[in-house]
Design a protein around this motif. Sequence first.
Motif, PDB file in Angstrom:
ATOM      1  N   LEU A  23       0.840  -1.206   0.000  1.00  0.00           N
ATOM      2  CA  LEU A  23       0.000   0.000   0.000  1.00  0.00           C
ATOM      3  C   LEU A  23       0.875   1.256   0.000  1.00  0.00           C
ATOM      4  O   LEU A  23       0.616   2.209  -0.743  1.00  0.00           O
ATOM      5  CB  LEU A  23      -0.927   0.016   1.222  1.00  0.00           C
ATOM      6  N   LEU A  30       1.763   6.787  -6.727  1.00  0.00           N
ATOM      7  CA  LEU A  30       0.728   7.768  -7.077  1.00  0.00           C
ATOM      8  C   LEU A  30       1.284   9.184  -6.950  1.00  0.00           C
ATOM      9  O   LEU A  30       1.047  10.036  -7.812  1.00  0.00           O
ATOM     10  CB  LEU A  30      -0.494   7.600  -6.173  1.00  0.00           C
ATOM     11  N   HIS A  35      -0.069   5.504 -12.250  1.00  0.00           N
ATOM     12  CA  HIS A  35      -1.282   4.763 -11.912  1.00  0.00           C
ATOM     13  C   HIS A  35      -0.842   3.515 -11.169  1.00  0.00           C
ATOM     14  O   HIS A  35       0.236   2.989 -11.433  1.00  0.00           O
ATOM     15  CB  HIS A  35      -2.062   4.391 -13.173  1.00  0.00           C
ATOM     16  N   MET A  36      -1.661   3.052 -10.247  1.00  0.00           N
ATOM     17  CA  MET A  36      -1.187   1.939  -9.423  1.00  0.00           C
ATOM     18  C   MET A  36      -2.326   1.114  -8.864  1.00  0.00           C
ATOM     19  O   MET A  36      -3.466   1.543  -8.805  1.00  0.00           O
ATOM     20  CB  MET A  36      -0.311   2.481  -8.294  1.00  0.00           C
ATOM     21  N   GLN A  37      -1.966  -0.104  -8.451  1.00  0.00           N
ATOM     22  CA  GLN A  37      -2.867  -0.973  -7.689  1.00  0.00           C
ATOM     23  C   GLN A  37      -2.043  -1.605  -6.573  1.00  0.00           C
ATOM     24  O   GLN A  37      -0.843  -1.844  -6.742  1.00  0.00           O
ATOM     25  CB  GLN A  37      -3.412  -2.121  -8.549  1.00  0.00           C
ATOM     26  N   ALA A  38      -2.673  -1.857  -5.456  1.00  0.00           N
ATOM     27  CA  ALA A  38      -2.060  -2.651  -4.396  1.00  0.00           C
ATOM     28  C   ALA A  38      -3.139  -3.555  -3.847  1.00  0.00           C
ATOM     29  O   ALA A  38      -4.235  -3.088  -3.552  1.00  0.00           O
ATOM     30  CB  ALA A  38      -1.515  -1.755  -3.292  1.00  0.00           C
ATOM     31  N   PHE A  39      -2.858  -4.837  -3.779  1.00  0.00           N
ATOM     32  CA  PHE A  39      -3.873  -5.743  -3.227  1.00  0.00           C
ATOM     33  C   PHE A  39      -3.226  -6.946  -2.565  1.00  0.00           C
ATOM     34  O   PHE A  39      -2.191  -7.423  -2.993  1.00  0.00           O
ATOM     35  CB  PHE A  39      -4.889  -6.170  -4.289  1.00  0.00           C
ATOM     36  N   TYR A  42      -5.686 -13.045   0.060  1.00  0.00           N
ATOM     37  CA  TYR A  42      -6.327 -13.398   1.319  1.00  0.00           C
ATOM     38  C   TYR A  42      -6.482 -14.883   1.506  1.00  0.00           C
ATOM     39  O   TYR A  42      -7.253 -15.526   0.836  1.00  0.00           O
ATOM     40  CB  TYR A  42      -7.677 -12.698   1.438  1.00  0.00           C
ATOM     41  N   THR A  63      -6.633  -1.358 -15.852  1.00  0.00           N
ATOM     42  CA  THR A  63      -7.983  -1.919 -15.703  1.00  0.00           C
ATOM     43  C   THR A  63      -7.960  -3.391 -15.295  1.00  0.00           C
ATOM     44  O   THR A  63      -8.984  -3.944 -14.932  1.00  0.00           O
ATOM     45  CB  THR A  63      -8.802  -1.788 -17.011  1.00  0.00           C
ATOM     46  N   LEU A  64      -6.793  -4.019 -15.376  1.00  0.00           N
ATOM     47  CA  LEU A  64      -6.698  -5.445 -15.027  1.00  0.00           C
ATOM     48  C   LEU A  64      -7.139  -5.679 -13.597  1.00  0.00           C
ATOM     49  O   LEU A  64      -6.700  -4.969 -12.691  1.00  0.00           O
ATOM     50  CB  LEU A  64      -5.243  -5.917 -15.160  1.00  0.00           C
ATOM     51  N   HIS A  65      -7.978  -6.682 -13.382  1.00  0.00           N
ATOM     52  CA  HIS A  65      -8.359  -7.029 -12.020  1.00  0.00           C
ATOM     53  C   HIS A  65      -8.168  -8.517 -11.746  1.00  0.00           C
ATOM     54  O   HIS A  65      -8.896  -9.108 -10.950  1.00  0.00           O
ATOM     55  CB  HIS A  65      -9.807  -6.612 -11.746  1.00  0.00           C
ATOM     56  N   CYS A  66      -7.216  -9.123 -12.443  1.00  0.00           N
ATOM     57  CA  CYS A  66      -6.929 -10.537 -12.197  1.00  0.00           C
ATOM     58  C   CYS A  66      -5.678 -10.651 -11.326  1.00  0.00           C
ATOM     59  O   CYS A  66      -5.004  -9.659 -11.056  1.00  0.00           O
ATOM     60  CB  CYS A  66      -6.749 -11.276 -13.517  1.00  0.00           C
ATOM     61  N   GLY A  67      -5.381 -11.859 -10.903  1.00  0.00           N
ATOM     62  CA  GLY A  67      -4.209 -12.082 -10.078  1.00  0.00           C
ATOM     63  C   GLY A  67      -2.920 -11.853 -10.850  1.00  0.00           C
ATOM     64  O   GLY A  67      -2.918 -11.765 -12.079  1.00  0.00           O
TER      65      GLY A  67
END
Lengths: 193, 388
Positions: A23, A30, A35-39, A42, A63-67
């Motif tokens: 995060l 940012l 542009h970024m994602q952190a996940f 779980y 836009t990718l939301h896969c692993g």
Amino acid sequence: MENEILEIRWHGRGGQGAKTAALLFADAALSSGKHMQAFPEYGPERMGAPVAAFNRISDNPITLHCGITSPKIVIVLDASLMGKVNVADGLPNDGILIVNTTLAPSEIRKNISLKGAKVYTVDASGISKKEMGREIPNTPMLGALLKASGLLDFNLTLKETEVKLNKKFAAKPEIVAGNIKAIKRAYEEVRSE
Amino acid sequence: MITVAKTGNEAMAEAMRQINPDVVAAYPITPATEIVMIFAKYVADGLVDTEYIPVESEHSAMSACVGAASAGARVMTGTSSQGLALMYEILPIASALRLPIIMCEVNRAISGPINIHCDHSDTMAARDFGWIQIFSENTQEAYDNLLQAVRIAEDKRVMLPIMVTTDGFIISHGMEKLEMIEDPIVKEYIGEKKPEYSLLDIEKPTTVGALDLTDYYFEHKMPVIEAMKNAKDVILEVGKDFEKKFGRQYGFYEKYKLDDAEFAVVVLGSASGTAKVAIDQLRASGVKAGMLKIRVFRPFPAEEIAKELTGKKAIAVMDRSDSFNTCGGPVFTEIRSALFDSQNKPSITNFVYGLGGRDINVEQIKNIFESIRNVGKVPVVNYIGVRQ
């Protein structure tokens, strides 16, 4: 890096801050206009159990939301995971592996019989104990990542991180100073092959 | 606009703070817990004027929402999965009483087996209770949709409860770039709630929750049906106004390279972002691929969708839940029904994916396109990414 997405995987144990590091790094990206994602991944939420967290960083909207299955960079917060978790899984030949350890990169490569990729090591645990009084390897590993990836401007990122930590720990300025020093030291002390 | 890094849950909690509802009644459940947890902190810190009711179950949460909304309050809640299931008994009462309750619903599989991850089974099972349902692809849409939800639900022509959904963990716990609107602008945008009726208005007394048997029950259901029709106009109006004010476009659905597409997927939620990448790659290799991403599932924009999809060679409808009806998931049956009267019907195939949080990647979506390009050679209903 135009049109390209840099993917990162963080390995740690529950409670070591792999998710927090992902995060923090995303937030820093940012601040640099990325542009970024952190996940997180779980699984069972237990202290000490192996966990993973992920980042995507790009100059363009993501836009990718896969692993993430073949990350360019893998960061290992806890060297005791090596050999138990396949930390090099999906790591390409031009990838980067950064490990929190007192060992040299060549020893890590030998220990896990790694063929490709470039290995970096840094004693993030030692640094965090010295600078923050506790073993919290995730923030120093940010410093190592900044050095190894060369992705973000180090001074700018350090300044932004300080601003964010100042907000979070307004009542405890010594925590901020310790974190910043730890990031700086890891940036300087990280070793490559 | 303020650019920040937020997870879907944080974005929804921020929107709730800006909306500053009169009452929030909620019970925590993964993956929606953080929304009400963060909001409870805002209440404790005095950042909002909300009366926060920590109840003992979701059934009580929705009951408290119904009570507070009947008293004229602007009411919000948040839940997921079994939590939403425990609310089912009260959900149709909220719509029948025309209470514009706003819910943050984080899509999660329904037990059993016990699973905390994303699919759309919980929300789809609540589709026939008179609630407006809006799906979000990402964090930004979750935030924008929640702000618009207030305007849609509270419009005099609508007065229906509304749920804005995000995909559990994928969006709820995934941090992305978010453009937030400044607090005072949001306050002005959503305006004051002026309820026409209130239990507390002794000058204009009303009856709430009356018995209504064969004599008038049917007549009292018709206004809900009418309100759902009105909601279609209002959703478009609110979307246009939002775009004018804040620059981001919202309608019933988003078209991605759809107009000249020969083959298209219909997707809801986070997987639509992954589908965009698959479509870009297929386009680069000369395949005329496209997508219709459904944002509004209730009311279902059947005529509009039929117009968009008619004339295509083949359509793959992607469902993240199953109806156990042996003939296709809930989105598929709606789409196929919507296209029934079209003159130039495409071939329509169903692909059920991602149950219990099973990952859906670019290659799998490209394979779906590959399947429907062989028109008529795949079964009507397919299950992808599942071990045989």
